[in-house]
Design a protein around this motif. Structure first.
Motif, short mmCIF file in Angstrom:
data_model
loop_
_atom_site.label_atom_id
_atom_site.label_comp_id
_atom_site.label_asym_id
_atom_site.label_seq_id
_atom_site.Cartn_x
_atom_site.Cartn_y
_atom_site.Cartn_z
N SER A 17 -27.19 54.76 -8.78
CA SER A 17 -28.48 55.25 -8.32
C SER A 17 -28.30 55.95 -6.99
CB SER A 17 -29.49 54.10 -8.20
OG SER A 17 -29.00 53.10 -7.34
N ASP A 68 -28.42 60.80 -17.56
CA ASP A 68 -29.23 61.11 -16.38
C ASP A 68 -30.66 60.69 -16.67
OD1 ASP A 68 -30.60 62.16 -14.23
OD2 ASP A 68 -29.80 64.19 -14.46
N GLY A 70 -33.20 60.93 -14.74
CA GLY A 70 -34.21 61.73 -14.07
C GLY A 70 -34.54 61.23 -12.68
N GLU A 71 -35.41 61.93 -12.02
CA GLU A 71 -35.78 61.62 -10.64
C GLU A 71 -37.26 61.28 -10.57
OE1 GLU A 71 -35.80 64.03 -6.42
OE2 GLU A 71 -34.17 64.40 -7.81
N ASP A 72 -37.59 60.24 -9.78
CA ASP A 72 -39.00 59.91 -9.62
C ASP A 72 -39.59 60.64 -8.42
OD1 ASP A 72 -38.31 58.49 -7.32
OD2 ASP A 72 -38.68 56.52 -8.19
N ARG A 77 -33.03 58.55 -8.09
CA ARG A 77 -32.44 59.05 -9.34
C ARG A 77 -31.42 58.04 -9.85
NH1 ARG A 77 -31.32 65.34 -10.35
NH2 ARG A 77 -31.14 65.15 -12.58
N GLU A 78 -31.27 57.95 -11.18
CA GLU A 78 -30.42 56.93 -11.78
C GLU A 78 -29.61 57.51 -12.93
OE1 GLU A 78 -31.95 52.71 -12.04
OE2 GLU A 78 -31.96 53.31 -14.15
N TRP A 79 -28.33 57.06 -13.04
CA TRP A 79 -27.45 57.44 -14.13
C TRP A 79 -26.85 56.17 -14.71
CZ3 TRP A 79 -27.95 59.67 -9.46
CH2 TRP A 79 -28.26 61.03 -9.43
#
Length: 101
Positions: A17, A68, A70-72, A77-79
Motif C-alpha cells: 500500500s 492494482d 485503485g486509489e481512493d 492505493r493498494e496492490w
C-alpha cells in the motif's frame, strides 16, 4: 506453557500500500494472521520486485500478477499478489524466514 500449535507455511496474500510516498507491506496468511516486512525500495515497482524476491527465495510461488486495486479519495492505493508455499517453503515472519526442519 508449551506451544502445541503446529506451524507450517501457509498460502498468503502480499499487500503493498502507498499513502503519499510511504510504501508498506502486509502479508496476510490463510489463518488471517499477518506479518509486516518493510520494503526498502522507494518505488512501487522496486517494492513489488523486493517482496516477490523475498518470498520466492524462501520457497513461495506466485500464483498470479500484482493487481492494482485503485486509489481512493485520500490518495491511498493498494496492490495485491497471491503466493502459495512450495515444497521447500519456510514459515515467514516479517523479513525473517523460519526454518521448521
Amino acid at each position: 506453557m508449551e506451544d502445541t500449535k503446529i506451524r507450517r507455511p501457509q498460502a498468503l496474500q502480499a499487500v503493498l500500500s502507498r499513502k503519499n510516498l510511504a510504501i508498506t507491506c502486509t502479508l496476510v496468511y490463510e489463518d488471517e494472521s499477518v506479518s509486516y516486512p518493510q520494503p526498502e525500495s522507494i518505488s512501487l515497482r522496486g517494492a513489488q520486485r523486493e517482496v516477490t524476491g523475498l518470498l520466492v527465495s524462501t520457497g513461495y510461488i506466485p500464483t498470479g500478477r500484482w493487481s492494482d486495486e485503485g486509489e481512493d479519495e485520500d490518495g491511498y492505493r493498494e496492490w495485491t499478489r497471491a503466493f502459495k508455499p512450495g515444497a521447500n517453503a519456510n514459515l515467514m515472519l516479517a523479513n525473517i524466514p523460519i526454518d521448521l526442519s
